[in-house]
Enzyme design. Structure first.
Site, short mmCIF file in Angstrom:
data_model
loop_
_atom_site.label_atom_id
_atom_site.label_comp_id
_atom_site.label_asym_id
_atom_site.label_seq_id
_atom_site.Cartn_x
_atom_site.Cartn_y
_atom_site.Cartn_z
CG ASN A 9 -1.85 1.28 1.42
OD1 ASN A 9 -1.64 2.06 0.59
ND2 ASN A 9 -2.30 1.33 2.59
CD1 TRP A 10 3.53 1.17 -2.87
CD2 TRP A 10 3.54 1.95 -4.67
NE1 TRP A 10 4.39 0.18 -3.52
CE2 TRP A 10 4.24 0.94 -4.96
CE3 TRP A 10 3.21 2.85 -5.64
CZ2 TRP A 10 5.10 0.45 -6.11
CZ3 TRP A 10 3.73 2.40 -7.09
CH2 TRP A 10 4.68 1.20 -7.28
CE LYS A 11 -0.24 3.30 4.81
NZ LYS A 11 -0.28 2.98 6.38
CG HIS A 95 -6.05 1.59 5.19
ND1 HIS A 95 -5.54 2.61 6.13
CD2 HIS A 95 -5.03 1.00 5.13
CE1 HIS A 95 -4.19 2.38 6.60
NE2 HIS A 95 -3.88 1.24 5.89
CD GLU A 167 -3.20 -2.51 7.39
OE1 GLU A 167 -2.00 -2.79 6.72
OE2 GLU A 167 -4.19 -1.61 7.27
CB SER A 212 5.51 -1.66 11.90
OG SER A 212 4.83 -0.32 12.14
N GLY A 233 3.03 -1.13 4.28
CA GLY A 233 2.94 0.19 4.05
C GLY A 233 4.39 0.74 3.70
N GLY A 234 4.95 1.55 4.48
CA GLY A 234 6.25 1.92 4.15
C GLY A 234 7.42 1.05 3.64
P1 13P Z 1 3.04 0.37 7.55
O1 13P Z 1 3.66 -0.95 7.21
O2 13P Z 1 3.93 1.77 7.10
O3 13P Z 1 2.86 0.27 9.06
O4 13P Z 1 1.44 0.84 7.03
C1 13P Z 1 0.80 -0.32 7.17
C2 13P Z 1 -0.47 -0.28 6.37
O5 13P Z 1 -1.25 0.74 6.79
C3 13P Z 1 -0.60 -0.82 5.11
O6 13P Z 1 -1.94 -0.43 4.45
#
Ligand code: 13P
Length: 252
Positions: A9-11, A95, A167, A212, A233-234
């Site tokens: 998820n590149w947000k 989300h 999550e 994370s 995410g990150g």
């Molecule tokens: P992180 O991996 O940055 O904690 O984000 C998780 C997330 O929200 C994926 O949708």
């Protein structure tokens, strides 16, 4: 056997240049047999990513869709029909950032889930508790409610073609990961809840963990019997790190 899925998820990250660089990194990753891989860029970059990785086994999805499945006078929205037309394959719904920052409730989330499926997109339903809810001992109750509300609105059959991501809100972007045992306990409860309605769906649905996830903790999470992959995410913004998570899923 459930096939592991690792989704990035590149947000709201990326410029055209940085997305091109990330895609070049993804193209260099070895294909890990038996693992599905997906990336979810911002809507603006979806077509760019799809055209660059067309020949590779990476699915491209969206982070959100409108409750309105088709086209219409809904300024600023993007419909499931339009996402499907762009060859998008999946979409996140529920989300925690959408729940918390954009006030999406379970009804809105159910409508988005339904809209996605109407156009053949796989909804990835995200559920998770806040730190306050966990500390109050309400984790399983909160998750059961978030899931139960969608089941009530759409029926258990809707989960035959869907993915669920657990999550915990307190683990997102914080560097705090649920322990494999904490995550497994919630995944098992989710699977039990679905199985009590439909055994086949409960045993076949893929349950991803998110919060994370990184190369350093992915393998121990994937050792858990009910964790079928990750929503990252990150760490998905770095091709090498993402690649290491995919390889860990391949050892599941
Ligand atoms: P992180 O991996 O940055 O904690 O984000 C998780 C997330 O929200 C994926 O949708």
């Amino acid at each position: 056997m459930r096939r592991p899925l690792v989704a990035g998820n590149w947000k709201m990250h990326g410029t055209r240049a940085s997305v091109d660089e990330l895609v070049q990194g993804l193209l260099k990753l070895e294909v890990v047999p038996g693992v599905d891989v997906a990336v979810l860029p911002v809507a603006l970059h979806i077509e760019r990513v799809i055209s660059a990785i067309e020949s590779v086994q990476v699915l491209v999805g969206a982070q959100n869709c409108s409750v309105e499945a088709q086209q219409g006078a809904f300024t600023g929205e993007i419909s499931a029909a339009q996402l499907a037309d762009s060859q998008c394959r999946m979409v996140l719904v529920g989300h925690s950032e959408r729940r918390q920052l954009f006030q999406e409730d379970d009804h809105v989330i159910s409508r988005k889930f339904y809209a996605a499926q109407s156009y053949g997109l796989t909804p990835v339903l995200c559920v998770g508790e806040t730190l306050e809810q966990r500390e109050a001992g309400k984790t399983l109750e909160v998750i059961a409610d978030q899931l139960g509300n969608v089941i009530r609105e759409l029926g258990i059959g809707a989960f035959a073609q869907a993915v669920i991501a657990y999550e915990p809100v307190w683990a997102i972007g914080t560097g705090l990961t649920a322990t494999p045992e904490q995550a497994q306990a919630v995944h098992a409860a989710i699977r039990d809840q679905l199985s009590s309605e439909d055994g086949q769906i409960g045993s076949s649905i893929r349950l991803l963990y998110g919060g994370s996830v990184k190369a350093a903790n992915a393998a121990e999470l994937f050792e858990m019997p009910d964790i079928d992959g990750a929503l990252v995410g990150g760490a998905s913004l770095n091709a090498d790190e993402f690649g290491a998570i995919i390889r860990a899923a391949g050892r599941k």
